[in-house]
Design a protein around this motif. Structure first.
Motif, short mmCIF file in Angstrom:
data_model
loop_
_atom_site.label_atom_id
_atom_site.label_comp_id
_atom_site.label_asym_id
_atom_site.label_seq_id
_atom_site.Cartn_x
_atom_site.Cartn_y
_atom_site.Cartn_z
N TYR A 1 0.83 -1.20 0.00
CA TYR A 1 0.00 0.00 0.00
C TYR A 1 0.87 1.25 0.00
N ALA A 2 0.22 2.37 -0.29
CA ALA A 2 0.83 3.68 -0.13
C ALA A 2 -0.10 4.49 0.77
N TYR A 3 0.48 5.38 1.55
CA TYR A 3 -0.28 6.20 2.49
C TYR A 3 0.14 7.65 2.31
N ASP A 4 -0.84 8.53 2.13
CA ASP A 4 -0.53 9.94 1.91
C ASP A 4 -0.82 10.82 3.11
N GLY A 5 -1.05 10.21 4.27
CA GLY A 5 -1.37 10.97 5.47
C GLY A 5 -2.87 11.06 5.72
N GLN A 6 -3.65 10.65 4.72
CA GLN A 6 -5.10 10.65 4.86
C GLN A 6 -5.73 9.37 4.35
N ASP A 7 -5.30 8.92 3.18
CA ASP A 7 -5.89 7.75 2.55
C ASP A 7 -4.83 6.68 2.29
N TYR B 1 -3.77 3.60 -0.40
CA TYR B 1 -3.96 3.27 -1.81
C TYR B 1 -3.40 1.87 -2.06
N PHE B 2 -4.16 1.10 -2.85
CA PHE B 2 -3.78 -0.25 -3.22
C PHE B 2 -3.84 -0.36 -4.74
N LEU B 3 -2.99 -1.16 -5.29
CA LEU B 3 -3.05 -1.50 -6.71
C LEU B 3 -3.36 -2.98 -6.79
N THR B 4 -4.39 -3.34 -7.54
CA THR B 4 -4.78 -4.75 -7.61
C THR B 4 -5.37 -5.07 -8.97
N THR B 5 -5.40 -6.34 -9.27
CA THR B 5 -6.06 -6.81 -10.47
C THR B 5 -7.47 -7.28 -10.08
N GLU B 6 -8.31 -7.50 -11.07
CA GLU B 6 -9.66 -8.00 -10.81
C GLU B 6 -9.56 -9.44 -10.29
N GLY B 7 -10.37 -9.75 -9.31
CA GLY B 7 -10.35 -11.09 -8.75
C GLY B 7 -11.25 -11.17 -7.54
N THR B 8 -10.95 -12.10 -6.65
CA THR B 8 -11.79 -12.33 -5.48
C THR B 8 -11.96 -11.08 -4.64
N LYS B 9 -10.86 -10.40 -4.32
CA LYS B 9 -10.97 -9.24 -3.43
C LYS B 9 -11.78 -8.12 -4.06
N THR B 10 -11.61 -7.87 -5.37
CA THR B 10 -12.39 -6.80 -6.00
C THR B 10 -13.87 -7.19 -6.08
N THR C 1 -12.88 2.43 -2.11
CA THR C 1 -13.44 3.10 -3.28
C THR C 1 -12.53 2.88 -4.46
N LYS C 2 -13.10 2.45 -5.57
CA LYS C 2 -12.32 2.28 -6.79
C LYS C 2 -12.12 3.64 -7.44
N LEU C 3 -10.87 3.97 -7.72
CA LEU C 3 -10.57 5.24 -8.38
C LEU C 3 -10.87 5.12 -9.87
N THR C 4 -11.55 6.12 -10.42
CA THR C 4 -11.90 6.08 -11.84
C THR C 4 -11.46 7.33 -12.59
N LYS C 5 -11.26 8.43 -11.89
CA LYS C 5 -10.83 9.67 -12.56
C LYS C 5 -9.34 9.60 -12.85
N GLU D 1 -3.63 8.74 -11.57
CA GLU D 1 -2.23 9.13 -11.77
C GLU D 1 -1.56 9.43 -10.43
N ARG D 2 -2.25 10.15 -9.55
CA ARG D 2 -1.70 10.48 -8.23
C ARG D 2 -1.45 9.19 -7.44
N ALA D 3 -2.43 8.29 -7.45
CA ALA D 3 -2.30 7.02 -6.71
C ALA D 3 -1.12 6.21 -7.23
N MET D 4 -0.98 6.14 -8.53
CA MET D 4 0.14 5.38 -9.13
C MET D 4 1.48 5.98 -8.73
N GLN D 5 1.57 7.30 -8.64
CA GLN D 5 2.81 7.94 -8.22
C GLN D 5 3.13 7.59 -6.78
N LEU D 6 2.11 7.54 -5.93
CA LEU D 6 2.31 7.20 -4.52
C LEU D 6 2.75 5.75 -4.36
N ILE D 7 2.10 4.89 -5.11
CA ILE D 7 2.40 3.46 -5.00
C ILE D 7 3.76 3.18 -5.61
#
Length: 103
Positions: free
Chosen positions: A39-45, A47-56, A88-92, A97-103
């Motif tokens: 995960y990545a943490y920005d001090g508030q949220d 973030y996870f990067l995952t593929t589609e599967g059981t958890k999603t 929450t799934k990010l869609t915007k 882009e921000r989440a990917m930079q953090l991760i």
């Protein structure tokens, strides 16, 4: 017996910033599911990067999740944080882009 004490918010924040690995807990139709995640943490949220599967699939059906992070030095010197919230799934594109930079 081990005494469990509440961790102050600043120590929770510091632990989440130091670590990058934890366990995501989901539940759907009375079935629990726990999976290790980076995960990545920005001090508030978080973030996870995952593929589609059981958890999603579980999260789509029930977005209420928990996430546990630990820091273990030895059997008698460790700390753990449990966070409960909504996934929450990010869609915007800017959020993605921000989440990917953090991760």
């Amino acid at each position: 017996m081990v005494k469990v004490e509440a961790m102050p918010a600043d120590e929770i924040d510091a632990l989440l910033r130091r670590q990058t690995f934890g366990h995501l807990g989901c539940s759907y139709d009375d079935h629990p599911y726990v999976v290790p995640m980076h995960y990545a943490y920005d001090g508030q949220d978080l973030y996870f990067l995952t593929t589609e599967g059981t958890k999603t699939g579980f999260i789509a059906a029930n977005p209420e999740v928990c996430f546990q992070v630990e820091e273990v030095i030895d059997a008698s010197n460790w700390r753990s944080v449990m966070i409960v919230g909504r996934a929450t799934k990010l869609t915007k594109s800017d959020e993605l882009e921000r989440a990917m930079q953090l991760i």
